[in-house]
Design an enzyme around this catalytic site. Structure first.
Site, PDB file in Angstrom:
ATOM      1  N   ASP A 154       0.750  -1.111   0.004  1.00  0.00           N
ATOM      2  CA  ASP A 154      -0.174   0.103  -0.009  1.00  0.00           C
ATOM      3  C   ASP A 154       0.914   1.337  -0.045  1.00  0.00           C
ATOM      4  OD1 ASP A 154      -2.368   1.639   0.087  1.00  0.00           O
ATOM      5  OD2 ASP A 154      -2.566   1.241   2.285  1.00  0.00           O
ATOM      6  N   TYR A 192      -4.825   4.629   0.493  1.00  0.00           N
ATOM      7  CA  TYR A 192      -5.760   3.950  -0.129  1.00  0.00           C
ATOM      8  C   TYR A 192      -5.423   3.264  -1.381  1.00  0.00           C
ATOM      9  CZ  TYR A 192      -7.513   7.235   3.339  1.00  0.00           C
ATOM     10  OH  TYR A 192      -7.879   8.092   4.360  1.00  0.00           O
ATOM     11  N   HIS A 193      -4.203   2.785  -1.432  1.00  0.00           N
ATOM     12  CA  HIS A 193      -4.119   1.987  -2.998  1.00  0.00           C
ATOM     13  C   HIS A 193      -3.564   0.333  -2.574  1.00  0.00           C
ATOM     14  CE1 HIS A 193      -2.898   6.275  -4.153  1.00  0.00           C
ATOM     15  NE2 HIS A 193      -4.048   6.167  -4.140  1.00  0.00           N
ATOM     16  N   PRO A 194      -4.253  -0.391  -1.581  1.00  0.00           N
ATOM     17  CA  PRO A 194      -3.662  -1.582  -1.185  1.00  0.00           C
ATOM     18  C   PRO A 194      -3.925  -2.619  -2.277  1.00  0.00           C
ATOM     19  CG  PRO A 194      -5.950  -1.311  -0.415  1.00  0.00           C
ATOM     20  CD  PRO A 194      -5.532   0.357  -1.116  1.00  0.00           C
TER      21      PRO A 194
END
Length: 552
Positions: free
Chosen positions: A300, A474-476
């Site tokens: 992330d 918020y990029h998992p």
């Protein structure tokens, strides 16, 4: 032969109506040959809260019915804090609640998927035609861009004075101005594109589901909590889901496709007996396929923030005054115009921390907003915020079951800032951000630095601030990574088929082997379009080899 216990049978059952799920539902059903069922745990997205770009703040909060609002486990390197991990619980998934910043990443990311990660067929040349297939860019099409796809994207033409100052300050600090961040050159300062068109959020649900006529061969069921994938003799035979207290089993004659996202996909599979055998045994789940790498490789992006207060009423905070909020609402409901019709991040940058770095390893998100706690804008103050963070973190985490109860959220451990290089890049990102905000272009807007604060200067002080301030961008991704035959790290093959269970495929952010150097929603659209051709047995689109900017 499927068991007679199935209450209904489809060719394809898709679990999750997020970014990828909506794309697949459209593509697999559009020629009428196959029956498709799309199952979504959340509800319908046709609410102003979702459709209005400025409605983001209403959807993006813990109490929203459109948001799972997961938390990580306490993070060792962030003072034991639990970090928010919001995910969309609605048609469109996280594309219905995200910040709408539309970025592909660097072409070298995808070339490294092929060359470094061993994912042949996933180079930038292979992926470019699929990026172009889904995007409908407002502006001129060229060898990098398309104006004829499904998802509307645009830049904000009229910039807020703070956004304009940011672009000017970047040049004053010696950085390039990039004309198209999704084109030839990513590195530098640029206008960021947004997945917005005609005043509406361009979610996957709006672009792929609602923009087509109803089809008799496509069923979409919301409020359907998938409990497990049913495996018979090593093959995914269907799924079991609960809706309004009724448990239903449906069959999949061709495939079960998991598109429940980076957290939901491994959770459902583990609940189905597919995953690390020892872990499942701890929860009393019978193992039907030992998949030790499922739930591993979680990556992330993380950001820390610089925030400056200004005396001038130039930030978006002024729109929080009741009469201006009312007027913004009238303009959006009336003709889809003005401030409520766009997102809040219109400019940003991609930079390198040193000449030896191959491509940008730091990203800036710039917001002409003064935020209070939990990203709630403060109506009584004006200012601006810059988020900075490393793009290709070394840290890897896990997703595990909390229990055998499908209602329990999974245990999410991104293991943020676990390596010295990640901590170094985080510090350097803040230093680069401060250098930009101290340029002459911002002089007239600077009253005081709110975060980290003028007294925070040394590396040790910055490290302490980061441990207390940093949060997810918020990029998992990555919890079911793809890989070539013989790659022991891979959960799915290069066609995204699950290793060890026939008739099971994963198509979502889980399969990403290494996080792209940008926000990842556009990447997931691309993966879904490419996967649709794979599932339908079509030849891939012809690779498009283009020259792109290389700093080294």
């Amino acid at each position: 032969m499927l068991g007679l216990w199935m209450q209904k049978q489809y060719d394809y059952v898709i679990v999750g109506a997020g970014t990828a799920g909506c794309v697949l539902a459209r593509r697999l059903s559009e020629d009428g040959r196959f029956s498709v069922l799309l199952l979504e745990d959340g509800g319908d997205d046709r609410s102003w809260i979702i459709q209005m770009p400025a409605g983001l703040r209403s959807a993006f909060k813990p109490t929203s019915k459109y948001n799972y609002w997961f938390k990580t486990v306490p993070q060792v390197h962030l003072n034991g804090r639990e970090i928010d991990q919001p995910r969309g619980k609605v048609l469109g998934g996280s594309s219905s609640i995200n910040g709408m910043t539309f970025l592909r990443g660097n072409p070298l990311d995808y070339d490294n998927w092929a060359k470094v990660e061993g994912c042949t067929g996933w180079s930038f040349a292979d992926c470019l035609p699929y990026f172009k297939k889904f995007e409908r860019r407002q502006g001129r099409a060229d060898e990098f861009r398309s104006d004829a796809g499904m998802v509307g994207v645009k830049v904000q033409s009229d910039l807020n004075p703070l956004n304009a100052a940011f672009l000017e300050a970047g040049q004053q600090a010696g950085h390039a101005l990039t004309e198209d961040v999704n084109g030839f050159r990513q590195e530098g300062f640029s206008r960021f594109e947004m997945s917005v068109e005609g005043g509406y959020r361009s979610s996957s649900a709006r672009a792929y589901l609602h923009a087509q006529p109803r089809r008799a061969n496509l069923d979409v069921i919301t409020g359907a909590k998938v409990l497990r994938v049913i495996v018979e003799k090593g093959c995914a035979a269907g799924v079991e889901y609960s809706r309004r207290g009724v448990v239903t089993q449906v069959g999949a004659a061709a495939e079960v496709i998991m598109a429940a996202g980076v957290f939901g996909t491994p959770q459902v599979l583990m609940l189905s007996g597919i995953g690390p055998e020892a872990h499942l045994k701890q929860h009393g789940i019978r193992n039907v396929c030992d998949a030790p790498m499922l739930g591993e490789n979680l990556q992330d992006h993380i950001e820390a923030h610089i925030q400056v207060e200004t005396d001038r009423p130039v930030s978006l905070n002024k729109y929080l005054k009741p009469h201006l909020m009312l007027w913004a609402g009238i303009q959006w409901f009336g003709w889809k115009g003005d401030v409520a019709a766009v997102n809040q991040c219109h400019v940003g940058a991609f930079l390198r921390t040193g000449p030896e770095v191959t491509h940008p390893n730091i990203q800036f998100h710039f917001f002409p907003v003064f935020f209070g706690a939990n990203w709630i804008p403060n109506p009584s103050r004006n200012g601006y915020r810059l988020g900075a963070g490393p793009m290709r973190p070394e840290s890897r985490g896990t997703v595990r079951l909390h229990s055998a109860d499908p209602a329990d959220a999974p245990l999410i451990d991104p293991n943020y800032l676990a390596t010295e290089r990640d901590r170094y890049e985080m510090r350097e990102g803040l230093k680069l951000g401060r250098e930009v905000l101290e340029q002459p272009a911002f002089k007239e807007f600077h009253r005081r630095e709110d975060l980290p604060g003028e007294s925070i200067r040394t590396d040790a002080e910055l490290d302490a601030f980061i441990r207390e301030d940093a949060s997810s961008a918020y990029h998992p991704c990555g919890t079911a990574r793809m890989g070539a035959d013989g790659d022991e790290r891979a959960v799915v093959d290069l066609q995204l088929r699950f290793r060890g269970v026939a008739g099971l495929r994963i198509v979502d952010a889980s399969v990403i082997p290494a996080v792209p150097s940008a926000n990842i929603n556009a990447c997931v659209f691309m993966i879904a379009e490419k996967a649709a051709d794979m599932i339908l047995g079509r030849p891939p689109l012809t690779p498009e080899t283009v020259e792109y900017f290389r700093a080294v």
